[in-house]
Design a protein around this motif. Structure first.
Motif, PDB file in Angstrom:
ATOM      1  N   UNK A   1      46.937  55.452  37.762  1.00 11.40           N
ATOM      2  CA  UNK A   1      45.597  54.844  37.823  1.00 11.40           C
ATOM      3  C   UNK A   1      45.270  54.079  36.554  1.00 11.40           C
ATOM      4  N   UNK A   2      45.548  54.676  35.403  1.00 18.28           N
ATOM      5  CA  UNK A   2      45.219  53.984  34.161  1.00 18.28           C
ATOM      6  C   UNK A   2      46.132  52.788  33.921  1.00 18.28           C
ATOM      7  N   UNK A   3      47.374  52.867  34.377  1.00 19.67           N
ATOM      8  CA  UNK A   3      48.251  51.699  34.305  1.00 19.67           C
ATOM      9  C   UNK A   3      47.728  50.568  35.178  1.00 19.67           C
ATOM     10  N   UNK A   4      47.286  50.902  36.387  1.00 16.10           N
ATOM     11  CA  UNK A   4      46.695  49.900  37.271  1.00 16.10           C
ATOM     12  C   UNK A   4      45.409  49.331  36.704  1.00 16.10           C
ATOM     13  N   UNK A   5      44.591  50.182  36.074  1.00 12.98           N
ATOM     14  CA  UNK A   5      43.351  49.712  35.449  1.00 12.98           C
ATOM     15  C   UNK A   5      43.655  48.757  34.301  1.00 12.98           C
ATOM     16  N   UNK A   6      44.676  49.106  33.518  1.00 14.63           N
ATOM     17  CA  UNK A   6      45.056  48.234  32.400  1.00 14.63           C
ATOM     18  C   UNK A   6      45.433  46.848  32.909  1.00 14.63           C
ATOM     19  N   UNK A   7      46.271  46.782  33.936  1.00 15.52           N
ATOM     20  CA  UNK A   7      46.691  45.484  34.462  1.00 15.52           C
ATOM     21  C   UNK A   7      45.534  44.734  35.112  1.00 15.52           C
ATOM     22  N   UNK A   8      44.671  45.453  35.801  1.00  8.85           N
ATOM     23  CA  UNK A   8      43.517  44.811  36.425  1.00  8.85           C
ATOM     24  C   UNK A   8      42.584  44.221  35.377  1.00  8.85           C
ATOM     25  N   UNK A   9      42.303  44.989  34.335  1.00  6.55           N
ATOM     26  CA  UNK A   9      41.429  44.494  33.271  1.00  6.55           C
ATOM     27  C   UNK A   9      42.115  43.404  32.445  1.00  6.55           C
ATOM     28  N   UNK A  10      43.433  43.493  32.316  1.00  6.33           N
ATOM     29  CA  UNK A  10      44.182  42.447  31.621  1.00  6.33           C
ATOM     30  C   UNK A  10      44.094  41.124  32.375  1.00  6.33           C
ATOM     31  N   UNK A  11      44.169  41.181  33.682  1.00  5.91           N
ATOM     32  CA  UNK A  11      44.026  39.966  34.498  1.00  5.91           C
ATOM     33  C   UNK A  11      42.649  39.358  34.292  1.00  5.91           C
ATOM     34  N   UNK A  12      41.617  40.216  34.333  1.00  5.19           N
ATOM     35  CA  UNK A  12      40.255  39.717  34.144  1.00  5.19           C
ATOM     36  C   UNK A  12      40.082  39.123  32.746  1.00  5.19           C
ATOM     37  N   UNK A  13      40.595  39.819  31.730  1.00  9.57           N
ATOM     38  CA  UNK A  13      40.453  39.327  30.359  1.00  9.57           C
ATOM     39  C   UNK A  13      41.198  38.009  30.157  1.00  9.57           C
ATOM     40  N   UNK A  14      42.380  37.880  30.747  1.00 10.58           N
ATOM     41  CA  UNK A  14      43.132  36.622  30.582  1.00 10.58           C
ATOM     42  C   UNK A  14      42.421  35.475  31.285  1.00 10.58           C
ATOM     43  N   UNK A  15      41.790  35.748  32.410  1.00  6.36           N
ATOM     44  CA  UNK A  15      41.043  34.695  33.105  1.00  6.36           C
ATOM     45  C   UNK A  15      39.838  34.258  32.286  1.00  6.36           C
ATOM     46  N   UNK A  16      39.153  35.238  31.682  1.00  2.00           N
ATOM     47  CA  UNK A  16      37.991  34.906  30.862  1.00  2.00           C
ATOM     48  C   UNK A  16      38.432  34.149  29.614  1.00  2.00           C
ATOM     49  N   UNK A  17      39.537  34.573  28.993  1.00  2.00           N
ATOM     50  CA  UNK A  17      40.022  33.921  27.775  1.00  2.00           C
ATOM     51  C   UNK A  17      40.437  32.471  28.031  1.00  2.00           C
ATOM     52  N   UNK A  18      40.969  32.195  29.196  1.00  2.00           N
ATOM     53  CA  UNK A  18      41.393  30.827  29.534  1.00  2.00           C
ATOM     54  C   UNK A  18      40.214  29.960  29.968  1.00  2.00           C
ATOM     55  N   UNK A  19      39.093  30.598  30.213  1.00  2.00           N
ATOM     56  CA  UNK A  19      37.925  29.866  30.696  1.00  2.00           C
ATOM     57  C   UNK A  19      37.915  29.859  32.208  1.00  2.00           C
ATOM     58  N   UNK A  20      36.938  30.494  32.782  1.00  2.00           N
ATOM     59  CA  UNK A  20      36.912  30.615  34.242  1.00  2.00           C
ATOM     60  C   UNK A  20      36.020  29.551  34.855  1.00  2.00           C
ATOM     61  N   UNK A  21      36.412  29.156  36.013  1.00  2.00           N
ATOM     62  CA  UNK A  21      35.629  28.224  36.810  1.00  2.00           C
ATOM     63  C   UNK A  21      34.663  29.044  37.664  1.00  2.00           C
ATOM     64  N   UNK A  22      33.586  28.448  38.141  1.00  2.00           N
ATOM     65  CA  UNK A  22      32.623  29.205  38.957  1.00  2.00           C
ATOM     66  C   UNK A  22      33.240  29.873  40.188  1.00  2.00           C
ATOM     67  N   UNK A  23      34.244  29.238  40.775  1.00  2.00           N
ATOM     68  CA  UNK A  23      34.862  29.842  41.970  1.00  2.00           C
ATOM     69  C   UNK A  23      35.757  31.026  41.621  1.00  2.00           C
ATOM     70  N   UNK A  24      36.084  31.225  40.328  1.00  2.00           N
ATOM     71  CA  UNK A  24      36.906  32.361  39.910  1.00  2.00           C
ATOM     72  C   UNK A  24      36.088  33.595  39.530  1.00  2.00           C
ATOM     73  N   UNK A  25      34.784  33.454  39.445  1.00  2.00           N
ATOM     74  CA  UNK A  25      33.927  34.579  39.057  1.00  2.00           C
ATOM     75  C   UNK A  25      34.093  35.778  40.001  1.00  2.00           C
ATOM     76  N   UNK A  26      34.136  35.605  41.321  1.00  2.00           N
ATOM     77  CA  UNK A  26      34.334  36.781  42.180  1.00  2.00           C
ATOM     78  C   UNK A  26      35.654  37.512  41.909  1.00  2.00           C
ATOM     79  N   UNK A  27      36.694  36.782  41.563  1.00  2.00           N
ATOM     80  CA  UNK A  27      37.984  37.407  41.255  1.00  2.00           C
ATOM     81  C   UNK A  27      37.874  38.251  39.994  1.00  2.00           C
ATOM     82  N   UNK A  28      37.190  37.732  38.976  1.00  2.00           N
ATOM     83  CA  UNK A  28      37.013  38.479  37.737  1.00  2.00           C
ATOM     84  C   UNK A  28      36.168  39.722  37.983  1.00  2.00           C
ATOM     85  N   UNK A  29      35.097  39.576  38.732  1.00  2.00           N
ATOM     86  CA  UNK A  29      34.238  40.731  39.045  1.00  2.00           C
ATOM     87  C   UNK A  29      35.025  41.772  39.836  1.00  2.00           C
TER      88      UNK A  29
END
Length: 152
Positions: free
Chosen positions: A83-111
């Motif tokens: 579970x914590x490994x999956x959480x790490x990867x899930x949060x890593x995906x969200x953080x990388x999307x935010x760091x690259x700059x997200x478009x409005x259509x990507x907000x649901x994916x980050x959430x």
């Protein structure tokens, strides 16, 4: 032996056969995917044995055996690692999307990624209770901590 134990035992046996078949099929050279899927089959053996014999044992008044305590502790740490490994990867995906700059259509994916990460952190920490939803997760985990003598 009740029907639940028979079903879970049968599924565990089928997973053992699946692991053996996966490795036998790969002869003479066993590749990493074969080892991965055979290991996955063996993980499900552990899950089905736990579900069939010990998952609801928290209601029993008898002192847990060494085997039950060992399986419960193994399940706890396996659940936390997965579970914590999956959480790490899930949060890593969200953080990388935010760091690259997200478009409005990507907000649901980050959430969604952050939400999945949060649920996986909770599942790793407390597990799941007896009812659907998170209402009794902490209480059931407290019962299991008391039953198995966990300090963590």
């Amino acid at each position: 032996m009740n029907g639940h134990k028979i079903i879970c035992g049968s599924l565990a046996g089928a997973c053992v056969v699946g692991a053996i078949a996966m490795l036998a099929r790969a002869q003479p050279e066993i590749a990493p995917p074969d080892i991965f899927f055979a290991g996955l089959f063996l993980f499900f053996v552990f899950v089905f044995i736990w579900a069939g014999w010990w998952d609801e044992a928290v209601n029993d008044n008898a002192e847990p055996s060494l085997a039950e305590r060992t399986v419960a502790t193994g399940w706890l740490w396996m659940r936390r690692l997965v579970c914590w490994g999956g959480a790490f990867f899930s949060l890593l995906i969200a953080a990388s999307m935010v760091a690259k700059g997200i478009q409005p259509e990507q907000v649901p994916v980050v959430v969604l990624a952050v939400s999945i990460g949060g649920v996986l952190i909770w599942a790793g920490l407390k597990g799941f209770g007896r009812v659907r939803g998170m209402s009794d997760d902490a209480a059931v985990h407290a019962e299991r901590r008391k039953r198995y003598g966990w300090w963590f």
